[in-house]
Each structure stands twice: as structure tokens, then as C-alpha cells.
Design an enzyme around this catalytic site. Sequence first.
Site, PDB file in Angstrom:
ATOM      1  N   ASP A  15       0.824  -1.225   0.000  1.00 15.70           N
ATOM      2  CA  ASP A  15       0.000   0.000   0.000  1.00 15.70           C
ATOM      3  C   ASP A  15       0.857   1.273   0.000  1.00 15.70           C
ATOM      4  O   ASP A  15       0.357   2.352   0.312  1.00 15.70           O
ATOM      5  CB  ASP A  15      -0.941   0.064   1.216  1.00 15.70           C
ATOM      6  CG  ASP A  15      -1.700  -1.221   1.452  1.00 15.70           C
ATOM      7  OD1 ASP A  15      -2.014  -1.906   0.466  1.00 15.70           O
ATOM      8  OD2 ASP A  15      -1.962  -1.548   2.618  1.00 15.70           O
ATOM      9  N   HIS A  58      -2.172  -2.785  -7.590  1.00 19.55           N
ATOM     10  CA  HIS A  58      -1.550  -1.471  -7.718  1.00 19.55           C
ATOM     11  C   HIS A  58      -2.545  -0.518  -8.358  1.00 19.55           C
ATOM     12  O   HIS A  58      -3.173  -0.851  -9.364  1.00 19.55           O
ATOM     13  CB  HIS A  58      -0.278  -1.546  -8.566  1.00 19.55           C
ATOM     14  CG  HIS A  58       0.840  -2.254  -7.871  1.00 19.55           C
ATOM     15  ND1 HIS A  58       2.068  -2.466  -8.454  1.00 19.55           N
ATOM     16  CD2 HIS A  58       0.924  -2.797  -6.629  1.00 19.55           C
ATOM     17  CE1 HIS A  58       2.860  -3.101  -7.600  1.00 19.55           C
ATOM     18  NE2 HIS A  58       2.181  -3.310  -6.493  1.00 19.55           N
TER      19      HIS A  58
END
Length: 351
Positions: free
Chosen positions: A13, A43
Site C-alpha cells: 500500500d 496497484h
Amino acid sequence: MPGTVIVGGQWGDEAKGKISSYLAVRDEPAVAVRAGLGPGAGHTVVHGGRTLKLRQLPSAVIHPGTRLLLGAGVLVRPDVLLREIEEFGARDRVGVDYRATVIDPGHVSAEAADTVLSERVRSTGSGHGPALAARAMRSARRAEDIPALAPYLADTVREVNDAVDAGDRVHVEGTNGFGLSVLYGTYPYTVGKDSTASTAAADAGLGPTAIDEVVLVFRAYPTRVGAGPFPTEMSEEEAERLGIVEYGTVTGRRRRAGTFDMDQARDAVRVNRPTRIALTFLDQVDASCRALRTGELPEAAAAFVARVEKGLGLPVDLIGTGPGTADVIERWHGQPAGTDSDMATGVGGNR
């Protein structure tokens, strides 16, 4: 022309997708290779008014001149990959290494049935662990065994090394984060393989001397999905007060949030040996720097960057200030350098 590896320094993240897409637009690489684990790692790229959520393709998909490869070390789930190829119009640009391991439906079922993975580790349920185990036992299918993948099969090792030898730019995009490495992370609360820069390069078939640049990405307030130690974790109420309410791209689970862990970051630096540090989500530290792309940082944001630089003993060269691909301040050894004002941007949650 450098071979560049982009990897995460925390628990995923970190906005590797954002940094990878920024570098793809800036550098215009001939080849971009997805390395790391597989479709359980999402992503997010915000570019040109679109939000792209990628689970298999490299974030360089936004640069039309870049060849998009999946390295031999990547786990491939054919249905996810084929859906992304169609969704993002990448049919003529994608190559999948014929040696890549395939995640079969049975691997997904096996992960769901494994209480250690599903209940204790709280894995993504993507079938990674069983697929990796099958590969280790030499019983897994490879990409070359799947007819639907035939149009995309390639010898990506030859392609990336030919590109390096020709002096072309090659980007390698890792997944997950250092803290999730099965070797160096918070075992057993990790993914099923290593997630460092060295392994990302090996996933793509590149030796150490082919890599000139390692970009290690940290976020100002790290987050984590799933179980496992998180020494600097804050309460959900504090995260809400700071505006850090996020959900995993793949799992949809709420991300746990915490303050910057300098000790953990130093460990990531020690093993990954970065040439450049990227620090993202700085607008969560100081909202007044949101979408800033050049010039001096506001006082609170500048102080935060200075603290990270002092703690790591390295300059922060790339600063993420907002969700868009171009929402980056680029500096060299601490000096503002500005960015390309022509790069498109959008809105979203990735910084």
C-alpha cells in the site's frame, strides 16, 4: 540507461503503482516487468482522468510505447490477466514468460481451506501459497500449458536482457512490501515469497549488475491489510481523524494504519540498498501540500521529510503529494527539481 527496480519498504500500500507510473511517464522505458507475487497484490494508478486497478499488468501500461512483461517469477491467474489485457487495451504489448507459474482454481480452494492462511494470517485468498508450494514440488502448471495464454507467451528473460544490452530503459515493478517478505518480514504473517529488490530483479531474469537504480517506496502513514505485528498501529478513530480510511484493492478489507516506523524503515533500507527513496501520501501529513508538484514544501510537510531523511541517513528524492501520476515533487539530494507539467492527473486514493 538504467535498469530500475521499484519496491515497497513497509507492508504494501506504499503507492508503488503511483511511483512506477510516474517513472514510466518520465523515463519512457522500452520494457516494464511485473515482478513479485501475483494477482493478490493490487496497484492503483490514477492518470488522465481514469483510475486503473492493476493486479497483473505493470503500472507502465499508461505509457503506450512500453512493452509490458510478466516475469518468470510472477504467479499468473489467466482469467485476471486476460481481463486486464482487454480492459486496458494492451493486447499488442503484453508478454508472459512461458515459465511463469499458473494459479489454478484448486490453489484458491486450498488456500481458503487452510485455516492458518485464511484465519491466522488472513491472506488475500488468491491461491499464492498453494501455487508456490506446487511449483516447489514441481507439480504446478506453467504459462506455456495454458492455451488461452498462447498469444502472449514470450521468453521475457531474453527480452529484458536484450533491452539492457542495447542500452534501453528497463523498469521492474515489485509487489507487496518489505515487511511482508517471507524471509525478512513479520513471519508467519507474510506473503509466500521474498519481496525485496534482489528478488524482484531475479523474478524478471536480471542479474545484479543489470540494475543501476533501486527506488524504495515508503508512505508517511503506513498501512497494513490482514493480521500480523504493527508496532506503530493507531486506532481506527485516530485514523479517521487523520483521513486515513482506506480499503485493500484486492480484498476490500479496511487497512490498518499507523505512524512512520523508523526502525522498520531502516531494516528495509539495509536489505534493499536503495539509490533513491520515495515518500508518498505526504498530503496526509499536511493537506496544504496536496497535488503540489514543484516549489518548497509547507512547513509541517518539510519537517516530516527532514525527519525521515535524518532517520534513514538518505535523501528523499521523490515525494508523493496526491493521487495522480504527476502529483510528485522530484528532488535530487534534497534540492527541488520540479516535474513535467504536461503529465495528466486525476483523482483517487493513491498517493
